[in-house]
Design a protein around this motif. Structure first.
Motif, PDB file in Angstrom:
ATOM      1  N   UNK A 187      -1.033  -0.248  15.129  1.00 14.26           N
ATOM      2  CA  UNK A 187      -0.992  -0.855  13.800  1.00 14.26           C
ATOM      3  C   UNK A 187      -0.579   0.200  12.781  1.00 14.26           C
ATOM      4  N   UNK A 188       0.185  -0.199  11.797  1.00 10.23           N
ATOM      5  CA  UNK A 188       0.590   0.712  10.726  1.00 10.23           C
ATOM      6  C   UNK A 188      -0.206   0.403   9.453  1.00 10.23           C
ATOM      7  N   UNK A 189      -0.129   1.330   8.495  1.00  9.30           N
ATOM      8  CA  UNK A 189      -0.765   1.144   7.193  1.00  9.30           C
ATOM      9  C   UNK A 189       0.292   1.222   6.102  1.00  9.30           C
ATOM     10  N   UNK A 190       0.120   0.404   5.058  1.00 10.23           N
ATOM     11  CA  UNK A 190       1.007   0.419   3.890  1.00 10.23           C
ATOM     12  C   UNK A 190       0.148   0.335   2.632  1.00 10.23           C
ATOM     13  N   UNK A 191       0.695   0.752   1.492  1.00  5.85           N
ATOM     14  CA  UNK A 191      -0.046   0.623   0.241  1.00  5.85           C
ATOM     15  C   UNK A 191       0.061  -0.819  -0.249  1.00  5.85           C
ATOM     16  N   UNK A 192      -0.865  -1.196  -1.129  1.00  5.25           N
ATOM     17  CA  UNK A 192      -0.945  -2.566  -1.607  1.00  5.25           C
ATOM     18  C   UNK A 192      -0.420  -2.721  -3.029  1.00  5.25           C
ATOM     19  N   UNK A 193      -0.322  -3.961  -3.455  1.00  2.54           N
ATOM     20  CA  UNK A 193       0.063  -4.256  -4.832  1.00  2.54           C
ATOM     21  C   UNK A 193      -0.992  -3.732  -5.800  1.00  2.54           C
ATOM     22  N   UNK A 194      -2.273  -3.767  -5.387  1.00  3.82           N
ATOM     23  CA  UNK A 194      -3.353  -3.237  -6.228  1.00  3.82           C
ATOM     24  C   UNK A 194      -3.167  -1.734  -6.471  1.00  3.82           C
ATOM     25  N   UNK A 195      -2.704  -1.023  -5.455  1.00  4.86           N
ATOM     26  CA  UNK A 195      -2.422   0.411  -5.592  1.00  4.86           C
ATOM     27  C   UNK A 195      -1.332   0.631  -6.634  1.00  4.86           C
ATOM     28  N   UNK A 196      -0.249  -0.136  -6.528  1.00  7.48           N
ATOM     29  CA  UNK A 196       0.853  -0.006  -7.491  1.00  7.48           C
ATOM     30  C   UNK A 196       0.385  -0.312  -8.902  1.00  7.48           C
ATOM     31  N   UNK A 197      -0.424  -1.363  -9.034  1.00  8.33           N
ATOM     32  CA  UNK A 197      -0.903  -1.767 -10.351  1.00  8.33           C
ATOM     33  C   UNK A 197      -1.783  -0.686 -10.963  1.00  8.33           C
ATOM     34  N   UNK A 198      -2.649  -0.085 -10.154  1.00 13.02           N
ATOM     35  CA  UNK A 198      -3.567   0.931 -10.655  1.00 13.02           C
ATOM     36  C   UNK A 198      -2.813   2.139 -11.213  1.00 13.02           C
TER      37      UNK A 198
END
Length: 203
Positions: free
Chosen positions: A138-149
């Motif tokens: 499984x891979x990991x990616x950043x979220x929209x919440x991360x971008x918003x913060x």
């Protein structure tokens, strides 16, 4: 269109989280064009203290970046990330989608489950699609919440590696061999920053 702008403005103003164009269209009367209304609204807010910002695949009303210092008294720090969590988050941000083994190879030390769980709990990272390699990790990616913060429109807006090294935030070490950059060797290579990808994985 002026009335549609007003409706989009009202929805964004009342929403704590970014709202996608689809959600806007679903809330507005049939026949409305939320995407066009957004473009007009964004232009109307240019240069104002509040701006209409693109966050990942959604939209939100946010304080103008140059006025952020005025909000400092209202900012509450709820938690402090450990150095391990910061390094892990940085690696995911710049090399997404990335597996746990790749994170450990870049850091040179193991990644504890607690570190990953903390970032998942904060909703700053999420599971990506499985890599097309033996074991299908499984891979990991950043979220929209991360971008918003962090006030980013997309992960492409992150500071460049040269800028980080110049600021003394990164060591000038080459990337370990075999670690692909974003999108290389993945099921979703053409959607490396697509936050709408499915979170259902193969067993």
């Amino acid at each position: 269109m002026a009335e549609q702008e007003r409706m989009v403005e009202a929805i964004l103003f009342a929403s704590a989280d970014p709202v996608s164009v689809k959600d806007l269209n679903d809330r507005m009367p049939h026949g409305c064009d939320a995407a066009e209304a957004l473009m007009h609204l964004r232009k109307r807010y240019e240069g104002r203290g509040v701006q209409v910002s693109h966050v990942g695949d959604a939209w939100a009303m946010r304080t103008a970046s140059d006025l952020g210092f005025l909000m400092q008294r209202e900012t509450v720090e709820t938690r402090k990330l450990s150095r391990a969590a910061i390094e892990t988050l940085a690696i995911i941000s710049y090399h997404q989608p990335v597996t746990r083994a790749e994170i450990e190879e870049i850091r040179g030390v193991g990644v504890s489950r607690g570190t990953v769980d903390q970032l998942l709990e904060m909703e700053w990272i999420r599971f990506g699609r499985r890599r097309m390699t033996p074991g299908r990790p499984v891979t990991f990616v950043v979220t929209q919440e991360f971008l918003d913060h962090f006030g980013l429109e997309s992960a492409r807006d992150l500071p460049g590696l040269a800028e980080l090294r110049a600021a003394g935030l990164l060591e000038s070490r080459p990337l370990p061999s075999g670690i692909p950059m974003a999108g290389e060797g993945d099921l979703d290579a053409e959607e490396e920053f697509d936050f709408g990808q499915s979170e259902l994985f193969e067993d």
